[in-house]
Design a protein around this motif. Sequence first.
Motif, PDB file in Angstrom:
ATOM      1  N   GLY A 193       0.814  -1.210   0.000  1.00 35.82           N
ATOM      2  CA  GLY A 193       0.000   0.000   0.000  1.00 35.82           C
ATOM      3  C   GLY A 193       0.849   1.262   0.000  1.00 35.82           C
ATOM      4  N   LYS A 194       0.167   2.383   0.198  1.00 37.22           N
ATOM      5  CA  LYS A 194       0.844   3.680   0.197  1.00 37.22           C
ATOM      6  C   LYS A 194       0.932   4.285   1.591  1.00 37.22           C
ATOM      7  N   SER A 195       0.400   3.580   2.588  1.00 36.75           N
ATOM      8  CA  SER A 195       0.442   4.112   3.948  1.00 36.75           C
ATOM      9  C   SER A 195       0.971   3.044   4.906  1.00 36.75           C
ATOM     10  N   THR A 196       1.345   3.474   6.083  1.00 34.00           N
ATOM     11  CA  THR A 196       1.877   2.592   7.110  1.00 34.00           C
ATOM     12  C   THR A 196       0.764   1.708   7.663  1.00 34.00           C
ATOM     13  N   VAL A 197       1.095   0.449   7.959  1.00 42.06           N
ATOM     14  CA  VAL A 197       0.139  -0.518   8.491  1.00 42.06           C
ATOM     15  C   VAL A 197       0.552  -0.870   9.920  1.00 42.06           C
ATOM     16  N   ASP A 198      -0.415  -0.903  10.836  1.00 39.82           N
ATOM     17  CA  ASP A 198      -0.166  -1.319  12.207  1.00 39.82           C
ATOM     18  C   ASP A 198      -0.291  -2.836  12.270  1.00 39.82           C
ATOM     19  N   THR A 199       0.825  -3.539  12.341  1.00 41.05           N
ATOM     20  CA  THR A 199       0.803  -4.998  12.308  1.00 41.05           C
ATOM     21  C   THR A 199       0.456  -5.626  13.650  1.00 41.05           C
ATOM     22  N   SER A 200       0.366  -4.818  14.700  1.00 44.40           N
ATOM     23  CA  SER A 200       0.044  -5.376  16.016  1.00 44.40           C
ATOM     24  C   SER A 200      -1.379  -5.938  16.073  1.00 44.40           C
ATOM     25  N   MET A 201      -2.205  -5.612  15.105  1.00 44.41           N
ATOM     26  CA  MET A 201      -3.575  -6.120  15.059  1.00 44.41           C
ATOM     27  C   MET A 201      -3.706  -7.408  14.238  1.00 44.41           C
ATOM     28  N   PHE A 202      -2.622  -7.861  13.614  1.00 44.83           N
ATOM     29  CA  PHE A 202      -2.666  -9.073  12.806  1.00 44.83           C
ATOM     30  C   PHE A 202      -3.025 -10.275  13.676  1.00 44.83           C
ATOM     31  N   THR A 203      -3.780 -11.195  13.112  1.00 42.27           N
ATOM     32  CA  THR A 203      -4.099 -12.448  13.782  1.00 42.27           C
ATOM     33  C   THR A 203      -3.802 -13.604  12.831  1.00 42.27           C
ATOM     34  N   ALA A 204      -3.520 -14.760  13.401  1.00 46.83           N
ATOM     35  CA  ALA A 204      -3.304 -15.972  12.606  1.00 46.83           C
ATOM     36  C   ALA A 204      -4.086 -17.100  13.250  1.00 46.83           C
ATOM     37  N   SER A 205      -4.688 -17.931  12.416  1.00 44.85           N
ATOM     38  CA  SER A 205      -5.375 -19.121  12.917  1.00 44.85           C
ATOM     39  C   SER A 205      -5.038 -20.284  11.995  1.00 44.85           C
ATOM     40  N   CYS A 206      -5.075 -21.469  12.564  1.00 42.05           N
ATOM     41  CA  CYS A 206      -4.715 -22.674  11.806  1.00 42.05           C
ATOM     42  C   CYS A 206      -5.828 -23.704  11.887  1.00 42.05           C
ATOM     43  N   SER A 207      -5.913 -24.485  10.838  1.00 38.62           N
ATOM     44  CA  SER A 207      -6.760 -25.679  10.848  1.00 38.62           C
ATOM     45  C   SER A 207      -5.971 -26.771  10.139  1.00 38.62           C
ATOM     46  N   TYR A 208      -6.371 -28.017  10.363  1.00 39.78           N
ATOM     47  CA  TYR A 208      -5.593 -29.117   9.797  1.00 39.78           C
ATOM     48  C   TYR A 208      -6.493 -30.240   9.327  1.00 39.78           C
ATOM     49  N   GLY A 209      -5.922 -31.059   8.473  1.00 40.07           N
ATOM     50  CA  GLY A 209      -6.626 -32.230   7.960  1.00 40.07           C
ATOM     51  C   GLY A 209      -7.675 -31.886   6.926  1.00 40.07           C
ATOM     52  N   THR A 210      -8.225 -32.903   6.311  1.00 34.45           N
ATOM     53  CA  THR A 210      -9.241 -32.687   5.280  1.00 34.45           C
ATOM     54  C   THR A 210     -10.547 -32.168   5.863  1.00 34.45           C
ATOM     55  N   ALA A 211     -10.776 -32.406   7.158  1.00 36.12           N
ATOM     56  CA  ALA A 211     -11.994 -31.921   7.816  1.00 36.12           C
ATOM     57  C   ALA A 211     -11.842 -30.491   8.326  1.00 36.12           C
ATOM     58  N   GLY A 212     -10.636 -29.944   8.285  1.00 36.33           N
ATOM     59  CA  GLY A 212     -10.413 -28.566   8.722  1.00 36.33           C
ATOM     60  C   GLY A 212     -10.617 -28.351  10.209  1.00 36.33           C
ATOM     61  N   LYS A 213     -10.095 -29.231  11.029  1.00 34.47           N
ATOM     62  CA  LYS A 213     -10.223 -29.088  12.481  1.00 34.47           C
ATOM     63  C   LYS A 213      -9.382 -27.918  12.971  1.00 34.47           C
ATOM     64  N   SER A 214      -9.920 -27.147  13.909  1.00 34.33           N
ATOM     65  CA  SER A 214      -9.202 -25.996  14.447  1.00 34.33           C
ATOM     66  C   SER A 214      -7.999 -26.432  15.261  1.00 34.33           C
ATOM     67  N   SER A 215      -6.972 -25.617  15.205  1.00 36.21           N
ATOM     68  CA  SER A 215      -5.737 -25.885  15.920  1.00 36.21           C
ATOM     69  C   SER A 215      -5.467 -24.760  16.913  1.00 36.21           C
ATOM     70  N   GLU A 216      -4.855 -25.102  18.024  1.00 37.08           N
ATOM     71  CA  GLU A 216      -4.496 -24.109  19.030  1.00 37.08           C
ATOM     72  C   GLU A 216      -3.183 -23.434  18.653  1.00 37.08           C
ATOM     73  N   SER A 217      -3.087 -22.128  18.899  1.00 37.77           N
ATOM     74  CA  SER A 217      -1.834 -21.407  18.687  1.00 37.77           C
ATOM     75  C   SER A 217      -0.858 -21.758  19.798  1.00 37.77           C
ATOM     76  N   ILE A 218       0.423 -21.733  19.458  1.00 37.97           N
ATOM     77  CA  ILE A 218       1.475 -22.010  20.434  1.00 37.97           C
ATOM     78  C   ILE A 218       2.220 -20.714  20.735  1.00 37.97           C
ATOM     79  N   PHE A 219       2.349 -20.411  22.021  1.00 38.24           N
ATOM     80  CA  PHE A 219       3.123 -19.267  22.480  1.00 38.24           C
ATOM     81  C   PHE A 219       4.230 -19.800  23.373  1.00 38.24           C
ATOM     82  N   ASP A 220       5.479 -19.542  22.999  1.00 41.17           N
ATOM     83  CA  ASP A 220       6.632 -20.039  23.740  1.00 41.17           C
ATOM     84  C   ASP A 220       7.772 -19.041  23.561  1.00 41.17           C
TER      85      ASP A 220
END
Length: 91
Positions: free
Chosen positions: A8-35
Amino acid sequence: MVQVKNNGKSTVDTSMFTASCSYGTAGKSSESIFDSDHGLNGGPDTKLLAGRSLSVTWACALPKAEKTIQIEVSPDMDLEAEAAIFTGDVK
């Protein structure tokens, strides 16, 4: 590792970004890991200038034998914000 580029042409605040994961063919939700001992502190906590990039390491818990993952990265918590979705094989 996810690389984010601000095309883009302006600054982005990345502190609001989120990520989520799912796995397998059924798309089961996955827990985020913080370490913090291994550099897994969640998303970035900075502003990203126009034309610049940054790399973020996010981690999700998966069953040991799982081969397929989908990662969704959103620019904020707004459910209508456009997300980037990556899918592929676990290595």
